[in-house]
Design an enzyme around this catalytic site. Structure first.
Site, PDB file in Angstrom:
ATOM      1  N   GLU A 114      -4.866   4.253   6.228  1.00 16.36           N
ATOM      2  CA  GLU A 114      -4.432   3.854   4.881  1.00 16.36           C
ATOM      3  C   GLU A 114      -4.608   4.969   3.854  1.00 16.36           C
ATOM      4  OE1 GLU A 114      -4.298   2.195   1.062  1.00 16.36           O
ATOM      5  OE2 GLU A 114      -6.246   2.613   1.923  1.00 16.36           O
ATOM      6  N   ARG A 173       0.795  -1.233   0.000  1.00 16.56           N
ATOM      7  CA  ARG A 173       0.000   0.000   0.000  1.00 16.56           C
ATOM      8  C   ARG A 173       0.832   1.290   0.000  1.00 16.56           C
ATOM      9  NH1 ARG A 173      -3.445  -3.114  -1.015  1.00 16.56           N
ATOM     10  NH2 ARG A 173      -5.646  -2.989  -0.434  1.00 16.56           N
ATOM     11  N   SER A 198     -10.643   0.615   2.657  1.00 15.44           N
ATOM     12  CA  SER A 198     -10.011   0.256   3.942  1.00 15.44           C
ATOM     13  C   SER A 198      -9.479   1.516   4.605  1.00 15.44           C
ATOM     14  CB  SER A 198      -8.842  -0.694   3.710  1.00 15.44           C
ATOM     15  OG  SER A 198      -9.296  -1.889   3.152  1.00 15.44           O
TER      16      SER A 198
HETATM   17  N1  EPU Z   1     -12.106  -9.751   9.139  1.00 17.67           N
HETATM   18  C1  EPU Z   1     -12.871  -9.838  10.294  1.00 17.67           C
HETATM   19  N2  EPU Z   1     -13.787  -8.856  10.519  1.00 17.67           N
HETATM   20  C2  EPU Z   1     -13.980  -7.816   9.669  1.00 17.67           C
HETATM   21  C3  EPU Z   1     -13.202  -7.723   8.503  1.00 17.67           C
HETATM   22  C4  EPU Z   1     -12.265  -8.714   8.256  1.00 17.67           C
HETATM   23  O1  EPU Z   1     -12.725 -10.757  11.073  1.00 17.67           O
HETATM   24  O2  EPU Z   1     -14.850  -6.985   9.963  1.00 17.67           O
HETATM   25  C5  EPU Z   1     -11.142 -10.824   8.846  1.00 17.67           C
HETATM   26  C6  EPU Z   1     -11.618 -11.682   7.670  1.00 17.67           C
HETATM   27  O3  EPU Z   1     -12.474 -12.709   8.075  1.00 17.67           O
HETATM   28  C7  EPU Z   1     -10.316 -12.214   7.126  1.00 17.67           C
HETATM   29  C8  EPU Z   1      -9.336 -11.062   7.387  1.00 17.67           C
HETATM   30  O4  EPU Z   1      -9.919 -10.262   8.412  1.00 17.67           O
HETATM   31  O5  EPU Z   1      -9.884 -13.326   7.838  1.00 17.67           O
HETATM   32  C9  EPU Z   1      -9.062 -10.227   6.165  1.00 17.67           C
HETATM   33  O6  EPU Z   1     -10.286  -9.669   5.685  1.00 17.67           O
HETATM   34  P1  EPU Z   1     -10.566  -9.416   4.122  1.00 17.67           P
HETATM   35  O7  EPU Z   1     -10.221 -10.623   3.326  1.00 17.67           O
HETATM   36  O8  EPU Z   1     -11.932  -8.859   3.991  1.00 17.67           O
HETATM   37  O9  EPU Z   1      -9.492  -8.336   3.693  1.00 17.67           O
HETATM   38  P2  EPU Z   1      -8.849  -7.098   4.476  1.00 17.67           P
HETATM   39  O10 EPU Z   1      -7.478  -7.486   4.926  1.00 17.67           O
HETATM   40  O11 EPU Z   1      -9.773  -6.578   5.503  1.00 17.67           O
HETATM   41  C10 EPU Z   1      -7.658  -6.219   2.344  1.00 17.67           C
HETATM   42  C11 EPU Z   1      -7.471  -4.915   1.652  1.00 17.67           C
HETATM   43  C12 EPU Z   1      -8.717  -4.591   0.830  1.00 17.67           C
HETATM   44  C13 EPU Z   1      -8.932  -5.707  -0.184  1.00 17.67           C
HETATM   45  C14 EPU Z   1      -9.093  -7.023   0.574  1.00 17.67           C
HETATM   46  C15 EPU Z   1      -9.203  -8.198  -0.359  1.00 17.67           C
HETATM   47  C16 EPU Z   1      -5.963  -3.591   3.032  1.00 17.67           C
HETATM   48  C17 EPU Z   1      -5.832  -2.423   3.957  1.00 17.67           C
HETATM   49  N3  EPU Z   1      -7.192  -3.851   2.605  1.00 17.67           N
HETATM   50  O12 EPU Z   1      -8.715  -6.050   3.281  1.00 17.67           O
HETATM   51  O13 EPU Z   1      -8.457  -3.401   0.119  1.00 17.67           O
HETATM   52  O14 EPU Z   1     -10.081  -5.472  -0.969  1.00 17.67           O
HETATM   53  O15 EPU Z   1      -7.925  -7.239   1.415  1.00 17.67           O
HETATM   54  O16 EPU Z   1      -7.952  -8.450  -0.929  1.00 17.67           O
HETATM   55  O17 EPU Z   1      -4.956  -4.217   2.693  1.00 17.67           O
HETATM   56  C18 EPU Z   1      -8.653  -1.032   0.202  1.00 17.67           C
HETATM   57  O18 EPU Z   1      -7.431  -0.999   0.224  1.00 17.67           O
HETATM   58  O19 EPU Z   1      -9.352   0.010   0.239  1.00 17.67           O
HETATM   59  C19 EPU Z   1      -9.317  -2.326   0.187  1.00 17.67           C
HETATM   60  C20 EPU Z   1     -10.645  -2.449   0.247  1.00 17.67           C
END
Ligand code: EPU
Length: 340
Positions: free
Chosen positions: A336, A163, A240
């Protein structure tokens, strides 16, 4: 034409109210060249705005906001392994991805439906479902407003990591010195699907797509995003709101001992990436509001504006969420988006 006291509320997806002292839309590199010789704008603070989808406006901006709207997308060449595709900084990211897929140039499908512009994609190295845009960029062109010359940045020059890039550092793109005009992507001729990410592989399995095409991957990514992430046009947000924190292995092991279900992803350098959304949810903030802002009920990592929020509301929620996560887990959450 340079506009004065321009309202930016409709130009940031978090819908925060703010004005720019000066505002100019840029549609060509020649227009930027002309800008560098305009004495009335000399010495003014500058900020380059794309689609405003990763931006927090902290108040009025006393400088010049340059909105990059340079259009164009085309096949510019090829090498043994890749098609070379260029796009103007002002192209809509999501439309650009769809256009590449319609031409059978696979490779960007995992990055479908990310709000924003082509020129902003490298700044924060957008990523989703196991792919980062850095994996697909060959080089980009940026105009240096100090030297008055266009420069080419190779992938290496961009210093991409999770990022971030050289353009997110002080003195680069964000303060308007270098204006990204065009990005060139290398899309693989021998394409391999990237479908290991848990949400994506589950969606493909549910659709019974066991050897999916790039188009099918794009459709699945779009379905997952629609389910989990709020549409900024309906519920204003900036995606995010925090980066996923990367901690030392010792710290991750201490937390895993207490919370065995905690998501933790070992990194190449031995550190471990945690899930900020999980930490915020466990700190009690999922679906909870503070005034007109809150963390989204289906994805706790997304801060949403329920209507009429101001910068101070966002700052208050940021502080309390950071403090609660620090108290419970001893982990610091770093926002972010870009703050202006
Ligand atoms: N999780 C929870 N509770 C929540 C949200 C997430 O327990 O409310 C857990 C999920 O179950 C999972 C883990 O956290 O085990 C990761 O969640 P998720 O796969 O939804 O992805 P994220 O890490 O929250 C990142 C990116 C997103 C991108 C997704 C999918 C960052 C800061 N964010 O989110 O990017 O769409 O992975 O690859 O790296 C963005 O940058 O604006 C963005 C949306």
């Amino acid at each position: 034409m340079v506009l004065e006291n321009f309202a930016l509320t409709r130009l940031n997806t978090l819908a925060l109210p703010a004005h720019a002292a000066r505002y100019l839309e840029i549609r060509s590199t020649e227009q930027i060249e002309a800008l560098t010789t305009d004495h009335s704008l000399r010495g003014m603070r500058r900020f380059v705005l794309g689609s405003g989808s990763n931006l927090v406006l902290t108040g009025d901006f006393d400088g010049l906001v340059l909105r990059a709207l340079i259009p164009g997308r085309r096949l510019v060449g090829e090498d043994a392994g890749h098609w070379h595709i260029s796009a103007g900084a002002g192209e809509n990211w999501s439309d650009f991805v769809q256009w590449t897929l319609a031409h059978s140039w696979a490779g960007l499908e995992n990055l479908s439906m990310i709000p924003g512009s082509v020129g902003a994609a490298p700044v924060q190295n957008i990523g989703a479902y196991g792919v980062e845009v850095a994996d697909r960029i060959l080089w980009l062109a940026a105009f240096d407003t100090i030297t008055g010359k266009s420069m080419r940045f190779s992938r290496k020059d961009c210093c991409f990591s999770y990022r971030t890039s050289v353009f997110k550092q002080e003195g680069w793109h964000l303060d308007g010195r270098h204006i990204i005009t065009e990005v060139t992507f290398g899309l693989p001729k021998r394409w391999l699907p990237q479908i290991a990410y848990a949400d994506l592989s589950a969606e493909l399995a549910a659709r019974k797509k066991f050897a999916p095409s790039a188009q099918e991957i794009a459709r699945s990514v779009i379905a997952v995003r629609r389910r989990k992430l709020p549409d900024p046009a309906v519920l204003p947000n900036a995606g995010s709101f925090f980066q996923n924190p990367i901690v030392y292995a010792k710290k991750a092991a201490e937390l895993s001992a207490i919370y065995p279900e905690m998501p933790a992803h070992p990194q190449a350098d031995g550190r471990v990436k945690l899930a900020a959304g999980w930490l915020i949810e466990c700190a009690g903030w999922k679906g909870k509001r503070l005034g007109p802002v809150g963390f989204y009920e289906k994805q706790a990592l997304v801060l949403v504006n329920y209507g009429g929020a101001r910068a101070a509301d966002v700052a208050a929620l940021t502080r309390v969420a950071q403090s609660d996560v620090r108290k419970k887990f001893g982990v610091d959450l770093v926002p972010e988006p870009v703050f202006l």
